[in-house]
Design a protein around this motif. Structure first.
Motif, short mmCIF file in Angstrom:
data_model
loop_
_atom_site.label_atom_id
_atom_site.label_comp_id
_atom_site.label_asym_id
_atom_site.label_seq_id
_atom_site.Cartn_x
_atom_site.Cartn_y
_atom_site.Cartn_z
N UNK A 302 100.03 -31.11 20.47
CA UNK A 302 101.32 -30.72 20.52
C UNK A 302 101.92 -28.75 20.47
N UNK A 303 102.95 -28.44 21.29
CA UNK A 303 103.28 -27.01 21.33
C UNK A 303 104.26 -26.12 20.35
N UNK A 304 103.76 -25.85 19.97
CA UNK A 304 104.95 -24.51 18.69
C UNK A 304 105.90 -23.77 19.52
N UNK A 305 106.93 -23.94 19.24
CA UNK A 305 107.63 -22.13 19.62
C UNK A 305 108.29 -22.32 18.64
N UNK A 306 108.40 -21.03 17.87
CA UNK A 306 109.25 -20.38 17.52
C UNK A 306 110.19 -19.20 18.01
N UNK A 335 112.32 -24.23 15.52
CA UNK A 335 110.79 -24.15 15.40
C UNK A 335 110.44 -25.27 16.49
N UNK A 336 110.86 -24.90 17.96
CA UNK A 336 110.51 -26.46 18.56
C UNK A 336 109.05 -27.24 19.48
N UNK A 337 108.97 -28.35 19.16
CA UNK A 337 107.47 -28.71 19.31
C UNK A 337 107.90 -29.76 20.40
N UNK A 338 107.08 -29.65 21.26
CA UNK A 338 106.81 -30.17 22.49
C UNK A 338 105.06 -31.29 22.51
N UNK A 339 105.66 -32.32 22.04
CA UNK A 339 104.57 -33.45 22.57
C UNK A 339 104.11 -32.79 23.51
N UNK A 340 103.12 -33.41 23.57
CA UNK A 340 101.85 -33.88 24.63
C UNK A 340 101.14 -34.46 24.84
N UNK A 341 100.38 -34.74 26.13
CA UNK A 341 100.22 -35.56 26.45
C UNK A 341 98.45 -35.90 26.46
N UNK A 342 97.53 -36.50 25.73
CA UNK A 342 95.97 -36.37 25.06
C UNK A 342 96.11 -37.21 26.33
N UNK A 343 95.43 -36.49 27.35
CA UNK A 343 94.58 -37.72 28.30
C UNK A 343 93.10 -37.80 27.77
N UNK A 344 92.99 -39.49 28.25
CA UNK A 344 91.34 -39.81 27.95
C UNK A 344 90.38 -38.81 29.71
N UNK A 345 89.75 -38.69 28.88
CA UNK A 345 88.18 -38.35 30.58
C UNK A 345 88.27 -40.09 31.01
#
Length: 364
Positions: A302-306, A335-345
Motif C-alpha cells: 500500500x501507499x500512504x499519503x498524509x 491519512x489516505x491509503x492506496x492499496x497496491x496490486x502485488x504482482x507475482x513474477x
C-alpha cells in the motif's frame, strides 16, 4: 560417456585436491572444469566431469570419499553445463539488460534454486550463506530469499547472486531515468530520479514555494529541511524520489516539483511538493501516478499519503487517480491509503518489476 556435476569439500592443504582428482581418474572420470569456493570449513570444489556410462552415482560418491572429499553432492548435468561460469553469468546479465524484471528467474537459473521469493522487508545478517537458504538485499527495497535443498550455498555463490541483483536494480533505475511530460497547457517538463547532487536545486525549489505550499508538504513548522535531510529525501534507503525540471529554451532548467516515495516495511509513504506557479496544471497528478506505478512494481502492499483536510487541490489529485482508497482522519490531517496490486513474477517468486523506458508522455 555421461556428464555429472560433483561438489565436495576438501581440506585446503597442498596436495589434497590432487588426491581427489586421482581417485576420480581411477574410475575413468575426465574432469572438464573445476571451480573452487573458499569457505571457513575448507575448499568446496565444484566439478563438471565426463564419466563412463556404466559409472553410477554411488560409485562417484565412493570415489570422492576415497579421495578425502566430504559432504559430497552428485547430480547428472546437461549439455548446458559445458558453459563455464563466467559465460553463464554474462548470459544472465544480458538477459537482465533485455528484461530487468526477470531477476527472480535469473537467480533461479544461476543457482539452480528450488524457490526464489521476494519479500518487502530488508534482509539482515549474512543470509545463511553455506546453508540451504540465502538472503539477498534488493537495492530497490526489500530482498530475495533463495532456498535449495542441496548442495549448500557458498560465499562465492552469494557474491555472484548479489551482484546480479544489484545489476538488475541499476538497470531498472536507468530505464526509468528520464521522461518528458507534455502538460495539458502544452508546457513540457523532464522527470528523472533525484541524486544527492540535486540538493542545491531542491533548496531553490523550496525557496520558490510559498509558506503555505511548504507547510502542506511537511505538515509542520519544519517546512525548510536542512541539506542533510534533503539528501536523505533525494536518495532514500528504500523507495525513490523523482524531480520535475523545466526552463526556457537555451537556459538552465530549474526544479519545479519533487515527488517522494519512502518505503517502510511493506508500505510506502508518498509526498509531493510542486512550485506554486506549476500547480493545477496536471503535474502533481502525473508524478503521483508514476510513483504509484513504481510502488506497484517494487511489490509494496500500500501507499500512504498524509494530507491536510483543507488541502483541496491534493484531495482532487487523489480522486483523479481512479484507484480505491481508504481515508482515516486524525484532527485536521487525513491519512489516505492506496492499496497496491502485488504482482507475482513469472517464476512464482519476486513481484514483477517492469522497466519503463525513457519516453515522451502527454498528460491528459
Amino acid at each position: 560417456m555421461a556428464l555429472w556435476r560433483i561438489r565436495a569439500t576438501v581440506d585446503d592443504r597442498p596436495g589434497y585436491l590432487s588426491v581427489l582428482t586421482a581417485s576420480l581418474a581411477l574410475r575413468g572420470v575426465n574432469i572438464l572444469s573445476v571451480q573452487v569456493h573458499t569457505t571457513e570449513v575448507g575448499a568446496v570444489d565444484d566439478f563438471l566431469v565426463d564419466a563412463p556410462e556404466q559409472v553410477t552415482e554411488a560409485e562417484l560418491r565412493a570415489a570422492v570419499e576415497r579421495g578425502r572429499g566430504r559432504d559430497c553432492w552428485v547430480a547428472r548435468s546437461g549439455a548446458r553445463g559445458l558453459a563455464d561460469e563466467p559465460t553463464r553469468l554474462l548470459g544472465l546479465a544480458g538477459r537482465l539488460v533485455r528484461d530487468p524484471e526477470s531477476t527472480g528467474a535469473a537467480l533461479r537459473t544461476l543457482l539452480n534454486a528450488d524457490t526464489v521469493t521476494w519479500r518487502p522487508t530488508p534482509t539482515t545478517g549474512s543470509g545463511g550463506v553455506g546453508g540451504a537458504t540465502m538472503l539477498l538485499a534488493d537495492p530497490a527495497g526489500g530482498g530475495y530469499e533463495l532456498c535449495r535443498r542441496e548442495p549448500s550455498f557458498t560465499p562465492a555463490e552469494y557474491a555472484r547472486a548479489q551482484a546480479l541483483v544489484e545489476l538488475a536494480a541499476t538497470l531498472t533505475s536507468r530505464d526509468t531515468e528520464r521522461l518528458t511530460l507534455v502538460l495539458p497547457d502544452a508546457a513540457e517538463v523532464s522527470v528523472r530520479p533525484a541524486t544527492a547532487d540535486d540538493v542545491p536545486g531542491v533548496r531553490e525549489l523550496h525557496a520558490g514555494c510559498s509558506a503555505r505550499t511548504r507547510q502542506r508538504r511537511y505538515l509542520s513548522g519544519a517546512a525548510d529541511p536542512s541539506p542533510t535531510r534533503l539528501r536523505r529525501l533525494l536518495e532514500p534507503a528504500r523507495g525513490t524520489t523523482l524531480l520535475a525540471t523545466a526552463g526556457p529554451d537555451g537556459a538552465a532548467e530549474s526544479v519545479v516539483a519533487m515527488a517522494n516515495l519512502l518505503g517502510e516495511g511493506d508500505e510506502a509513504e508518498v509526498a509531493l511538493l510542486v512550485r506554486d506557479d506549476w500547480q493545477r496544471r496536471g503535474l502533481g497528478t502525473a508524478l503521483l501516478r508514476r510513483l504509484l506505478g513504481y510502488a506497484d512494481r517494487a511489490g509494496y502492499a500500500a501507499a500512504l499519503l498524509h494530507v491536510q483536510s483543507e488541502n483541496t487541490p491534493m484531495l482532487r489529485t487523489l480522486r483523479r487517480l481512479d484507484r480505491p482508497t481508504v481515508v482515516d482522519r486524525d484532527g485536521g490531517v487525513l491519512t489516505v491509503t492506496v492499496p497496491l496490486v502485488r504482482r507475482a513474477a513469472p517464476d512464482g517468486g519476486a513481484p514483477a518489476r517492469r522497466a519503463v523506458p525513457a519516453q515522451r508522455s502527454t498528460v491528459s
